[in-house]
Design an enzyme around this catalytic site. Sequence first.
Site, PDB file in Angstrom:
ATOM      1  N   HIS A 128      -5.290 -25.605 -10.293  1.00  0.00           N
ATOM      2  CA  HIS A 128      -5.529 -25.408 -11.730  1.00  0.00           C
ATOM      3  C   HIS A 128      -6.822 -24.630 -11.911  1.00  0.00           C
ATOM      4  O   HIS A 128      -7.629 -24.518 -10.976  1.00  0.00           O
ATOM      5  CB  HIS A 128      -5.646 -26.764 -12.441  1.00  0.00           C
ATOM      6  N   GLY A 129      -7.029 -24.127 -13.105  1.00  0.00           N
ATOM      7  CA  GLY A 129      -8.281 -23.426 -13.395  1.00  0.00           C
ATOM      8  C   GLY A 129      -8.463 -22.224 -12.495  1.00  0.00           C
ATOM      9  O   GLY A 129      -9.540 -21.990 -11.959  1.00  0.00           O
ATOM     10  N   ALA A 130      -7.390 -21.436 -12.349  1.00  0.00           N
ATOM     11  CA  ALA A 130      -7.398 -20.386 -11.315  1.00  0.00           C
ATOM     12  C   ALA A 130      -7.527 -18.973 -11.874  1.00  0.00           C
ATOM     13  O   ALA A 130      -7.225 -18.004 -11.172  1.00  0.00           O
ATOM     14  CB  ALA A 130      -6.130 -20.516 -10.464  1.00  0.00           C
TER      15      ALA A 130
ATOM     16  N   GLU B  16      -1.818 -35.142 -10.816  1.00  0.00           N
ATOM     17  CA  GLU B  16      -3.176 -34.657 -10.501  1.00  0.00           C
ATOM     18  C   GLU B  16      -4.050 -35.804 -10.024  1.00  0.00           C
ATOM     19  O   GLU B  16      -4.022 -36.903 -10.585  1.00  0.00           O
ATOM     20  CB  GLU B  16      -3.789 -34.000 -11.742  1.00  0.00           C
TER      21      GLU B  16
ATOM     22  N   ASN C 115      -2.264 -21.829 -11.438  1.00  0.00           N
ATOM     23  CA  ASN C 115      -2.155 -21.878 -12.908  1.00  0.00           C
ATOM     24  C   ASN C 115      -3.095 -20.888 -13.577  1.00  0.00           C
ATOM     25  O   ASN C 115      -4.313 -20.932 -13.356  1.00  0.00           O
ATOM     26  CB  ASN C 115      -2.515 -23.277 -13.411  1.00  0.00           C
TER      27      ASN C 115
ATOM     28  N   ASP D 160       2.653 -28.537 -18.972  1.00  0.00           N
ATOM     29  CA  ASP D 160       1.310 -28.498 -18.397  1.00  0.00           C
ATOM     30  C   ASP D 160       0.480 -29.668 -18.956  1.00  0.00           C
ATOM     31  O   ASP D 160       0.393 -29.830 -20.189  1.00  0.00           O
ATOM     32  CB  ASP D 160       0.672 -27.157 -18.790  1.00  0.00           C
TER      33      ASP D 160
ATOM     34  N   THR E 104      -6.301 -18.554 -18.979  1.00  0.00           N
ATOM     35  CA  THR E 104      -7.478 -17.867 -19.527  1.00  0.00           C
ATOM     36  C   THR E 104      -7.418 -16.343 -19.348  1.00  0.00           C
ATOM     37  O   THR E 104      -7.746 -15.593 -20.276  1.00  0.00           O
ATOM     38  CB  THR E 104      -8.750 -18.438 -18.853  1.00  0.00           C
TER      39      THR E 104
ATOM     40  N   GLY F 141     -10.763 -22.712 -18.142  1.00  0.00           N
ATOM     41  CA  GLY F 141     -11.518 -21.888 -19.076  1.00  0.00           C
ATOM     42  C   GLY F 141     -12.234 -20.706 -18.436  1.00  0.00           C
ATOM     43  O   GLY F 141     -11.974 -20.356 -17.274  1.00  0.00           O
TER      44      GLY F 141
HETATM   45  P1  13P Z   1      -7.411 -21.202 -16.402  1.00  0.00           P
HETATM   46  O1  13P Z   1      -8.160 -21.711 -17.586  1.00  0.00           O
HETATM   47  O2  13P Z   1      -8.319 -20.864 -15.271  1.00  0.00           O
HETATM   48  O3  13P Z   1      -6.509 -20.065 -16.730  1.00  0.00           O
HETATM   49  O4  13P Z   1      -6.479 -22.409 -15.867  1.00  0.00           O
HETATM   50  C1  13P Z   1      -5.286 -22.735 -16.545  1.00  0.00           C
HETATM   51  C2  13P Z   1      -4.711 -24.025 -16.074  1.00  0.00           C
HETATM   52  O5  13P Z   1      -5.122 -24.628 -15.095  1.00  0.00           O
HETATM   53  C3  13P Z   1      -3.569 -24.544 -16.858  1.00  0.00           C
HETATM   54  O6  13P Z   1      -3.124 -25.773 -16.371  1.00  0.00           O
HETATM   55  O1  G3H Z   2      -5.049 -26.280 -18.862  1.00  0.00           O
HETATM   56  C1  G3H Z   2      -5.012 -25.970 -20.043  1.00  0.00           C
HETATM   57  C2  G3H Z   2      -4.255 -24.776 -20.480  1.00  0.00           C
HETATM   58  O2  G3H Z   2      -5.055 -23.628 -20.414  1.00  0.00           O
HETATM   59  C3  G3H Z   2      -3.646 -25.004 -21.854  1.00  0.00           C
HETATM   60  O3  G3H Z   2      -4.590 -24.996 -22.857  1.00  0.00           O
HETATM   61  O4  G3H Z   2      -4.239 -27.004 -24.307  1.00  0.00           O
HETATM   62  O5  G3H Z   2      -5.314 -24.884 -25.186  1.00  0.00           O
HETATM   63  O6  G3H Z   2      -2.865 -24.967 -24.711  1.00  0.00           O
HETATM   64  P1  G3H Z   2      -4.240 -25.507 -24.348  1.00  0.00           P
HETATM   65 ZN    ZN Z   3      -4.677 -27.098 -15.757  1.00  0.00          ZN
END
Ligand code: 13P
Ligand code: G3H
Ligand code: ZN
Length: 307
Positions: free
Chosen positions: A210-212, A134, A253, A82, A256, A181
């Site tokens: 992402h960020g889902a 991305e 993804n 990731d 959080t 987040g």
């Molecule tokens: P969240 O913070 O919404 O769970 O997104 C995680 C993410 O995009 C990891 O690449």
């Molecule tokens: O997109 C980021 C992921 O939530 C991973 O987070 O870098 O704290 O492991 P991290």
């Molecule tokens: Zn991400």
Amino acid sequence: MPLEILGRMYEKANREYYAIGQFNFSNLEFLQAAVEAAEEMKSPVIVALSTGAIKYGGIKNLVALTRTMAEQVSVPVALHLDHGEKIDDIKRCVDAGFTSVMIDGSHHSLDENIALTRQAAEYAHGKGITVEAELGRLGGIEDDINVDERDARLTDPDEAVRFVKESGCDALAVAVGTSHGAYKFKGENRIDFDRIKTIKSRLGIPLVLHGASSVDAQSVAQINEYGGKIEGAKGLDAESYARAIKNGINKVNIDTDLRLKWTAVLRKIMHDKPGEFDPRKFLGPARDAVKEIIKEKMKLLGSAGKA
Ligand code: 13P
Ligand code: G3H
Ligand code: ZN
């Protein structure tokens, strides 16, 4: 099964318009939760490591654990990097046995992002490994932002066409109004679903959201009830998943949501059982709760029953 190449999982997901969940981990329990959930739901699953997670758990340990667990189930498990930012991250993970890697050059100029992604794709493809890239910058769409500012941040469909053609990536993470987040939106959820549809119709390849995370209100309330302090947290609702997937998202993804549930359970048990000091009595229930969240996500994403 041996670890599965993510590109193979994408073929069916892209054809049948469902999404496969990516669940981040850095310890034994989150990995068990994801793999067991996948087996129980008959779902393909992507487990992912950030460079921070790799530093925390050790790449050899984490790959060996994932391989061993994947071999014990009948559903496909892909191991994904990731947000790799450097070509060395990509090489290290491909060489260690990952079956998909993300090269995130989104903070570079378009030309630099293309050049970096092409380099990653040449290396990974040489070993049969799938590449995600991305384009655009993740971030919530605030109410007071004007259209020009918004468009400058979100993925541009014309640029996406050029980017994919010249970089050779297999899947594209798009910026459509989500952010990483627990604090994604100030007011209403604002995601540019039409943009997903336009990009999908132009590219045809799997798109990644992402960020889902949903930022479950119950988890946040439980964290706060038992001594935590998380205020103003907000994420995606179930309807947003459905719309995003209908418009062409094939990978979602989630990190959080797992972290929030984990923290909520641990805080409560530590409060309720002050005499307890066996780590398994804390970590076991937290793992089971994370597994339930993942199973729910698999249903929402439409991947349940697809393995
Ligand atoms: P969240 O913070 O919404 O769970 O997104 C995680 C993410 O995009 C990891 O690449
Ligand atoms: O997109 C980021 C992921 O939530 C991973 O987070 O870098 O704290 O492991 P991290
Ligand atoms: Zn991400």
